[in-house]
Scaffold this motif. Sequence first.
Motif, short mmCIF file in Angstrom:
data_model
loop_
_atom_site.label_atom_id
_atom_site.label_comp_id
_atom_site.label_asym_id
_atom_site.label_seq_id
_atom_site.Cartn_x
_atom_site.Cartn_y
_atom_site.Cartn_z
N VAL B 119 -81.20 1.43 10.79
CA VAL B 119 -80.64 0.10 10.51
C VAL B 119 -79.16 0.21 10.17
CG1 VAL B 119 -80.70 -1.82 8.85
CG2 VAL B 119 -82.83 -0.92 9.76
N LEU B 120 -78.82 1.20 9.34
CA LEU B 120 -77.42 1.37 8.95
C LEU B 120 -76.56 1.75 10.16
CD1 LEU B 120 -77.71 3.17 5.48
CD2 LEU B 120 -77.23 0.78 5.94
N LYS B 121 -77.10 2.57 11.03
CA LYS B 121 -76.33 2.95 12.22
C LYS B 121 -76.16 1.77 13.16
CE LYS B 121 -77.03 7.92 12.28
NZ LYS B 121 -77.85 9.06 12.74
N LEU B 123 -75.87 -1.21 12.40
CA LEU B 123 -74.91 -2.15 11.83
C LEU B 123 -73.58 -1.48 11.50
CD1 LEU B 123 -77.49 -3.98 9.58
CD2 LEU B 123 -76.07 -5.11 11.29
N SER B 124 -73.38 -0.28 12.05
CA SER B 124 -72.14 0.48 11.83
C SER B 124 -71.85 0.68 10.35
CB SER B 124 -70.95 -0.23 12.50
OG SER B 124 -71.22 -0.48 13.84
N LEU B 125 -72.89 0.97 9.60
CA LEU B 125 -72.73 1.17 8.15
C LEU B 125 -73.03 2.61 7.73
CD1 LEU B 125 -74.49 -2.04 6.78
CD2 LEU B 125 -72.11 -1.42 6.38
N TRP B 126 -73.41 3.43 8.67
CA TRP B 126 -73.86 4.77 8.32
C TRP B 126 -72.78 5.56 7.59
CZ3 TRP B 126 -77.96 7.03 7.04
CH2 TRP B 126 -78.11 8.42 7.08
N ASP B 127 -71.51 5.36 8.02
CA ASP B 127 -70.40 6.08 7.37
C ASP B 127 -70.22 5.65 5.91
OD1 ASP B 127 -69.98 7.34 9.72
OD2 ASP B 127 -68.24 6.13 10.32
N LYS B 128 -70.73 4.48 5.59
CA LYS B 128 -70.55 3.93 4.24
C LYS B 128 -71.80 4.14 3.38
CE LYS B 128 -66.56 1.96 5.14
NZ LYS B 128 -65.33 2.41 4.49
N ARG B 129 -72.75 4.92 3.85
CA ARG B 129 -74.04 5.00 3.17
C ARG B 129 -73.95 5.45 1.72
NH1 ARG B 129 -73.34 9.08 6.64
NH2 ARG B 129 -73.75 11.24 6.02
N ALA B 149 -82.03 -7.13 4.75
CA ALA B 149 -83.03 -8.06 5.29
C ALA B 149 -83.86 -7.41 6.40
CB ALA B 149 -82.34 -9.32 5.81
N LEU B 150 -83.28 -6.40 7.06
CA LEU B 150 -83.98 -5.76 8.18
C LEU B 150 -84.75 -4.51 7.75
CD1 LEU B 150 -81.23 -6.02 10.93
CD2 LEU B 150 -83.31 -7.37 10.75
N ALA B 151 -84.56 -4.11 6.49
CA ALA B 151 -85.11 -2.83 6.04
C ALA B 151 -86.62 -2.76 6.15
CB ALA B 151 -84.68 -2.57 4.59
N HIS B 152 -87.28 -3.91 6.02
CA HIS B 152 -88.76 -3.89 6.05
C HIS B 152 -89.31 -4.33 7.42
CE1 HIS B 152 -87.78 -8.03 4.94
NE2 HIS B 152 -88.95 -8.38 5.39
N GLU B 153 -88.46 -4.30 8.43
CA GLU B 153 -88.86 -4.59 9.81
C GLU B 153 -89.51 -5.98 9.94
OE1 GLU B 153 -90.91 -0.88 11.32
OE2 GLU B 153 -90.42 -0.32 9.24
#
Lengths: 253, 309
Positions: B119-121, B123-129, B149-153
């Motif tokens: 999910v983080l990847k 949304l281009s958030l992986w670098d900010k994890r 909101a998407l974490a629980h599929e």
Amino acid sequence: MNWHAIKTIYAAEMARTWRTLFQSVVSPIISTSLYFVVFGSAIGSRINEVQGVSYGAFIVPGLIMLSLMTQGISNASFAIYFPKFIGTIYELLSAPISFVEIVISYVGAAATKSAALGLIILGTATLFVDIQIAHPFWMIAFLVLTTVTFSLLGFIIGIWADNFEKLTIIPLLIVTPLTFLGGTFYSLDMLPALWQKITLINPVVYLVSGFRWSFYDTADVSVGLSLGMIGLFLAACIAVVAWIFKTGYRLKS
Amino acid sequence: MTESVIDIKGLYKTYDSGFSALQDINLSIPKGEIFALLGPNGAGKTTLINTICGIVNPTGGSIRVNGYDVVREFRKAREQIGLVPQELTVEPFAKVFSTVKFSRGVFGKARDDAHVEKVLKDLSLWDKRDTITREISGGMKRRVMIAKALAHEPQVLFLDEPTAGVDVELRRSMWNVVRGLREHGVTIVLTTHYLEEAEQMADRIGVIQNGQIALVEAKTALMDKLGQKRLGVRLAEPLHAVPERLAGYDLTLEDDGRRLVYTYSAHDDRARIQPLMAELDAAGIHYVDIDTQQSSLEEIFVDLVGGNA
């Protein structure tokens, strides 16, 4: 039961303790140690034994009780007020989690933290005075009942409060004075006769007395009465929380 | 018949003050659709979303999500739903990864770091994890909220003003994320003030006004039905007035008489362009350029709500 949710919230709340280690743990320990230094050593050395116990040791159960009550309220009220304040409460309200599970998570974490703190303070106290625990089972029972009850009270305050002033007003203006006037630092028979009667209105008297009995087998009021009072207080808190569940008070419109 | 993922029947919400926020809402949203809910401020968009998501108690009616009643079967219903609210609200002291993981747990899903990573990847958030959320930009926070909101599929994602305050580049990247989710079968319900957003993304549009659904229409049908087209004719010589013989057409002159504009309904009158051009030729009116413009969804929306948007 949504056990994953309970575990997640509980773990997140416990993790917050480590992020705020000084505020959550170190600060109450220092405050309590100062009480020992001031009341136990400086003033206590000039006071004879109270109820057959040295004054320094006599105040230990009261100080632990003070910590359990104030920290239980503080931890639980802040834990539920903060998501309301910053707006992240939407996540809890839209999650497949019941109000009962929310209370178990937050009150469980707050009670765990304050109980652990109470035990740490007990450990710290042994550095200053000799402590006996005459009834270990009842000591733990009083400790758990008090932390759970006051964490529930804190949860109610956190739901009720709509600003930071309200969050602190009950602990500061009601709980702390009642605790100081509830026999934490003295035995009731040290008071004038009239005040001995008046002070029985204060519910904290029964908690401190019962808890002290579990240590030194001596009490201001009967142990049964102490247990009854804390049971009554717990039932009142549960009733208010149940009403909050039913109405969604200050949570859902 | 297409399977409905959201089914609302006779929904009412009246607050204790007596204010009626929702009145007799009936709405069905099929699986995999992107549905845009438009309406002026205070129309009831957020109340409707919050009622579906369990934040607001309905006064009457029923809401089913994937067949589950949101009141009686709230656990099953809410498991289907992801919500991104309007306000930027994230736990300020948590790290990006842990706050997204927290959301998954609260929604009752077992820990799955691989899914959180995906999910983080996406949304281009992986670098900010490992960054504390208060240290990231507003746009990033919005993405973190989508990730939570998407974490629980979820099967249905509610986006309440998802790109408010987000720059154009990020907005377009979010649109791509939303389209990608739809490709994976997620139903999207969004409210927006950016009508371009609804125009770009929605399959169907619902307009809510004064707590009532004013209309629900496929976007293309709505634009065809209500949209106006303007045919602009750049004249070789300026005109002082529209000639009498052209009075049967809805014509106006602009740009000091150098541009003749014919306004017509995109739905009905397209066939009259050819006669108009013939009339211009017959009247000896020479032109050097022609262009057409279609009214935007924004203009349609303003017409629908009587300029109250």
